[in-house]
Motif scaffolding. Structure first.
Motif, PDB file in Angstrom:
ATOM      1  N   VAL A   1       0.855  -1.189   0.000  1.00 17.01           N
ATOM      2  CA  VAL A   1       0.000   0.000   0.000  1.00 17.01           C
ATOM      3  C   VAL A   1       0.887   1.232   0.000  1.00 17.01           C
ATOM      4  CG1 VAL A   1      -1.799   1.272   1.226  1.00 17.01           C
ATOM      5  CG2 VAL A   1      -1.807  -1.227   1.260  1.00 17.01           C
ATOM      6  N   TYR A   2       0.711   2.101  -0.996  1.00 21.98           N
ATOM      7  CA  TYR A   2       1.546   3.276  -1.149  1.00 21.98           C
ATOM      8  C   TYR A   2       0.666   4.513  -1.264  1.00 21.98           C
ATOM      9  CZ  TYR A   2       4.058  -0.765  -2.818  1.00 21.98           C
ATOM     10  OH  TYR A   2       4.581  -2.031  -2.940  1.00 21.98           O
ATOM     11  N   ASP A   3       0.968   5.506  -0.470  1.00 24.96           N
ATOM     12  CA  ASP A   3       0.213   6.756  -0.509  1.00 24.96           C
ATOM     13  C   ASP A   3       0.795   7.644  -1.601  1.00 24.96           C
ATOM     14  OD1 ASP A   3      -1.592   8.691   0.127  1.00 24.96           O
ATOM     15  OD2 ASP A   3      -0.500   9.457   1.866  1.00 24.96           O
ATOM     16  N   ASN A   4       0.037   7.867  -2.654  1.00 24.54           N
ATOM     17  CA  ASN A   4       0.481   8.692  -3.776  1.00 24.54           C
ATOM     18  C   ASN A   4      -0.144  10.076  -3.636  1.00 24.54           C
ATOM     19  OD1 ASN A   4       1.230   9.843  -6.177  1.00 24.54           O
ATOM     20  ND2 ASN A   4       0.731   8.063  -7.428  1.00 24.54           N
ATOM     21  N   GLN A   5       0.590  10.981  -2.986  1.00 26.37           N
ATOM     22  CA  GLN A   5       0.045  12.296  -2.680  1.00 26.37           C
ATOM     23  C   GLN A   5      -0.186  13.125  -3.935  1.00 26.37           C
ATOM     24  OE1 GLN A   5       2.237  14.287   0.465  1.00 26.37           O
ATOM     25  NE2 GLN A   5       2.814  12.345   1.396  1.00 26.37           N
ATOM     26  N   ARG A   6       0.614  12.897  -4.958  1.00 27.12           N
ATOM     27  CA  ARG A   6       0.454  13.699  -6.170  1.00 27.12           C
ATOM     28  C   ARG A   6      -0.835  13.365  -6.914  1.00 27.12           C
ATOM     29  NH1 ARG A   6       6.347  14.427  -9.112  1.00 27.12           N
ATOM     30  NH2 ARG A   6       7.347  15.574  -7.413  1.00 27.12           N
ATOM     31  N   SER A   7      -1.301  12.135  -6.764  1.00 32.86           N
ATOM     32  CA  SER A   7      -2.528  11.723  -7.453  1.00 32.86           C
ATOM     33  C   SER A   7      -3.718  11.672  -6.514  1.00 32.86           C
ATOM     34  CB  SER A   7      -2.325  10.348  -8.103  1.00 32.86           C
ATOM     35  OG  SER A   7      -1.318  10.410  -9.094  1.00 32.86           O
ATOM     36  N   PHE A   8      -3.531  12.053  -5.254  1.00 34.32           N
ATOM     37  CA  PHE A   8      -4.609  12.086  -4.266  1.00 34.32           C
ATOM     38  C   PHE A   8      -5.277  10.718  -4.115  1.00 34.32           C
ATOM     39  CE2 PHE A   8      -4.569  16.132  -6.703  1.00 34.32           C
ATOM     40  CZ  PHE A   8      -3.967  16.936  -5.745  1.00 34.32           C
ATOM     41  N   LEU A   9      -4.462   9.687  -3.895  1.00 35.16           N
ATOM     42  CA  LEU A   9      -4.991   8.341  -3.756  1.00 35.16           C
ATOM     43  C   LEU A   9      -3.962   7.438  -3.098  1.00 35.16           C
ATOM     44  CD1 LEU A   9      -3.371   6.570  -6.132  1.00 35.16           C
ATOM     45  CD2 LEU A   9      -4.978   7.759  -7.609  1.00 35.16           C
ATOM     46  N   MET A  10      -4.390   6.218  -2.785  1.00 35.42           N
ATOM     47  CA  MET A  10      -3.496   5.162  -2.351  1.00 35.42           C
ATOM     48  C   MET A  10      -3.497   4.071  -3.406  1.00 35.42           C
ATOM     49  SD  MET A  10      -4.094   4.581   1.722  1.00 35.42           S
ATOM     50  CE  MET A  10      -5.831   4.260   1.470  1.00 35.42           C
ATOM     51  N   CYS A  11      -2.327   3.517  -3.663  1.00 34.78           N
ATOM     52  CA  CYS A  11      -2.200   2.378  -4.567  1.00 34.78           C
ATOM     53  C   CYS A  11      -2.074   1.117  -3.723  1.00 34.78           C
ATOM     54  CB  CYS A  11      -0.972   2.535  -5.465  1.00 34.78           C
ATOM     55  SG  CYS A  11      -0.597   1.053  -6.463  1.00 34.78           S
ATOM     56  N   VAL A  12      -3.061   0.248  -3.816  1.00 33.83           N
ATOM     57  CA  VAL A  12      -3.007  -1.058  -3.146  1.00 33.83           C
ATOM     58  C   VAL A  12      -2.589  -2.035  -4.241  1.00 33.83           C
ATOM     59  CG1 VAL A  12      -4.226  -2.675  -1.658  1.00 33.83           C
ATOM     60  CG2 VAL A  12      -4.897  -0.271  -1.696  1.00 33.83           C
ATOM     61  N   TYR A  13      -1.297  -2.177  -4.425  1.00 32.95           N
ATOM     62  CA  TYR A  13      -0.758  -2.764  -5.651  1.00 32.95           C
ATOM     63  C   TYR A  13      -1.045  -4.249  -5.807  1.00 32.95           C
ATOM     64  CZ  TYR A  13       2.468  -3.827  -9.417  1.00 32.95           C
ATOM     65  OH  TYR A  13       3.003  -4.234 -10.594  1.00 32.95           O
ATOM     66  N   ASN A  14      -1.556  -4.573  -6.993  1.00 29.86           N
ATOM     67  CA  ASN A  14      -1.734  -5.952  -7.426  1.00 29.86           C
ATOM     68  C   ASN A  14      -1.347  -5.993  -8.899  1.00 29.86           C
ATOM     69  OD1 ASN A  14      -3.088  -8.240  -8.787  1.00 29.86           O
ATOM     70  ND2 ASN A  14      -3.956  -8.644  -6.774  1.00 29.86           N
ATOM     71  N   ARG A  15      -0.311  -6.749  -9.221  1.00 33.86           N
ATOM     72  CA  ARG A  15       0.239  -6.749 -10.580  1.00 33.86           C
ATOM     73  C   ARG A  15      -0.809  -7.067 -11.634  1.00 33.86           C
ATOM     74  NH1 ARG A  15       1.348  -6.338 -14.985  1.00 33.86           N
ATOM     75  NH2 ARG A  15       3.207  -6.880 -16.166  1.00 33.86           N
ATOM     76  N   GLU A  16      -1.682  -8.013 -11.354  1.00 35.61           N
ATOM     77  CA  GLU A  16      -2.647  -8.451 -12.354  1.00 35.61           C
ATOM     78  C   GLU A  16      -3.708  -7.395 -12.650  1.00 35.61           C
ATOM     79  OE1 GLU A  16      -2.137 -11.182 -13.978  1.00 35.61           O
ATOM     80  OE2 GLU A  16      -0.361 -11.541 -12.752  1.00 35.61           O
ATOM     81  N   ARG A  17      -3.907  -6.469 -11.719  1.00 38.89           N
ATOM     82  CA  ARG A  17      -4.952  -5.461 -11.900  1.00 38.89           C
ATOM     83  C   ARG A  17      -4.400  -4.085 -12.236  1.00 38.89           C
ATOM     84  NH1 ARG A  17      -8.939  -6.761  -6.722  1.00 38.89           N
ATOM     85  NH2 ARG A  17      -9.014  -9.024  -6.984  1.00 38.89           N
ATOM     86  N   ALA A  18      -3.092  -3.948 -12.280  1.00 37.77           N
ATOM     87  CA  ALA A  18      -2.465  -2.631 -12.416  1.00 37.77           C
ATOM     88  C   ALA A  18      -2.495  -2.132 -13.856  1.00 37.77           C
ATOM     89  CB  ALA A  18      -1.040  -2.687 -11.904  1.00 37.77           C
ATOM     90  N   LEU A  19      -3.091  -0.960 -14.074  1.00 36.81           N
ATOM     91  CA  LEU A  19      -3.087  -0.344 -15.397  1.00 36.81           C
ATOM     92  C   LEU A  19      -1.738   0.289 -15.717  1.00 36.81           C
ATOM     93  CD1 LEU A  19      -6.587   1.391 -15.552  1.00 36.81           C
ATOM     94  CD2 LEU A  19      -5.903  -0.840 -16.437  1.00 36.81           C
ATOM     95  N   CYS A  20      -0.969   0.622 -14.684  1.00 33.40           N
ATOM     96  CA  CYS A  20       0.336   1.249 -14.920  1.00 33.40           C
ATOM     97  C   CYS A  20       1.354   0.252 -15.443  1.00 33.40           C
ATOM     98  CB  CYS A  20       0.856   1.882 -13.626  1.00 33.40           C
ATOM     99  SG  CYS A  20       1.222   0.701 -12.297  1.00 33.40           S
ATOM    100  N   ARG A  21       1.043  -1.047 -15.386  1.00 30.19           N
ATOM    101  CA  ARG A  21       2.003  -2.072 -15.782  1.00 30.19           C
ATOM    102  C   ARG A  21       1.524  -2.893 -16.979  1.00 30.19           C
ATOM    103  NH1 ARG A  21       7.144  -1.221 -14.851  1.00 30.19           N
ATOM    104  NH2 ARG A  21       7.603  -0.767 -12.696  1.00 30.19           N
ATOM    105  N   ARG A  22       0.627  -2.359 -17.777  1.00 29.46           N
ATOM    106  CA  ARG A  22       0.098  -3.098 -18.919  1.00 29.46           C
ATOM    107  C   ARG A  22       1.194  -3.489 -19.902  1.00 29.46           C
ATOM    108  NH1 ARG A  22      -5.502  -2.604 -20.029  1.00 29.46           N
ATOM    109  NH2 ARG A  22      -6.531  -3.264 -18.116  1.00 29.46           N
TER     110      ARG A  22
END
Length: 339
Positions: A239-260
């Motif tokens: 779980v990473y707090d991304n202050q620039r995007s005003f959200l938290m990333c609860v990372y899951n590789r299979e669901r991540a759009l940033c890693r397509r």
């Protein structure tokens, strides 16, 4: 740093300044022979203005194409032979202490006691302790994880394949520890917020709640590299707090759009997408969205912004308000009873 030479940071017409340095620990040729002079780093460092200014000052002292910290130039004692090496660690240690003493003396002389550098209970500062300070700030500053990817090949809070192949000592080990601590702090803060009734929303909200529930188990207990790895290697705690995007990333590789289009098992916090299934937001993030929207709307109302730019700012403000509204309608709190 001691191996940097004059000209290592060329002037640029636009964009960021880059520092080209050498690495020594892993400087081997194809036959396994070590190059004592080192070899040029494959990835240069990105320099911020104060660093560039410091290099320019040092270049005024350094010999042409010589070392920035040339011992012969920076030694204030006459010696029979001029050294071509850099200053030694012991010399830098003493100069750091001398600088702290000088700064404190000046602060007292100017009546600014609040800027006096206090005596350190752990002894002299030294160079090695700057590593932990540097690691702490990189891991915790906004966008710090992106900086880790650029400067050290360290993206995670998980360890990417490119970084895993690098040496694991020195600042890299500290980055693991400080990044794990930053992750633990994020989860501890989230756990405290949820306990106090702060709402959460988003497709990854349930996973964020589950991760936060484990925060008390490791809060304040990360002191060694092994303890850090236990957190960094646990997919349930990503779980990473991304202050620039005003959200938290609860990372899951299979669901991540940033890693397509990428194969590395690590998030790209500079590529967050609002439609990603790994997103969660709290009431705090929603408040930040509204505050940012108000700032943009104020810029448009000033009538100083050109028309096309004003249209884009207005559109962006509307998007931020829509995200905040979505959170308000979808928020819940695990402490509250559900029907």
């Amino acid at each position: 740093m001691l191996g940097l030479q004059a000209g290592c940071c060329p002037d640029v017409a636009s964009g960021r300044h880059l520092i080209y340095g050498r690495e020594f620990k892993n400087a081997f040729d194809e036959d396994g022979n070590h190059h004592s002079a080192g070899r040029l780093r494959e990835v240069p460092w990105v320099a911020i203005p104060p660093v560039v200014k410091a290099i320019r000052v040092l270049e005024k002292f350094a010999p042409a194409e010589g070392l920035l910290f040339d011992a012969g130039t920076h030694t204030f004692v006459n010696t029979p032979t001029r050294s071509t090496a850099s200053l030694r660690f012991t010399a830098l240690h003493s100069r750091i202490e001398a600088f702290a003493a000088w700064a404190s003396h000046l602060a007292r002389a100017l009546g600014r006691d609040g800027e006096v550098i206090p005596d350190d209970p752990h002894g002299p500062i030294g160079l090695a302790r700057f590593r932990r300070t540097l690691a702490w700030h990189i891991a915790r500053r906004p966008g710090g994880l992106v900086a880790l990817a650029i400067q050290y090949g360290h993206m995670r809070t998980a360890v990417s394949g490119g970084y895993a192949a690098r040496g694991r000592d020195g600042i890299h080990q500290l980055l693991d520890i400080e990044t794990a601590r930053a992750t633990a702090d994020t989860l501890t803060t989230l756990h405290g917020d949820l306990t106090r009734g702060v709402g959460i929303s988003g497709p990854a909200a349930r996973r964020a709640i589950h991760a936060a529930a484990q925060a008390p188990a490791f809060a304040g207990s990360i002191r060694t590299r092994r303890q850090a790895r236990d957190i960094l290697d646990n997919p349930a705690l990503t779980v990473y707090d991304n202050q620039r995007s005003f959200l938290m990333c609860v990372y899951n590789r299979e669901r991540a759009l940033c890693r397509r289009l990428d194969s590395d098992d690590a998030p790209r916090l500079d590529r967050c997408r609002s439609s990603c299934a790994n997103i969660a937001r709290t009431d705090h993030h929603a408040a930040q969205l509204l505050k940012r929207a108000q700032i943009l709307e104020k810029q448009v109302a000033s009538e100083v912004v050109p028309g096309p730019l004003a249209d884009r700012l207005t559109h962006r403000a509307a998007q931020l308000r829509a995200l905040a509204d979505r959170h308000e309608h979808g928020r819940f709190n695990p402490q509250e009873p559900t029907s």
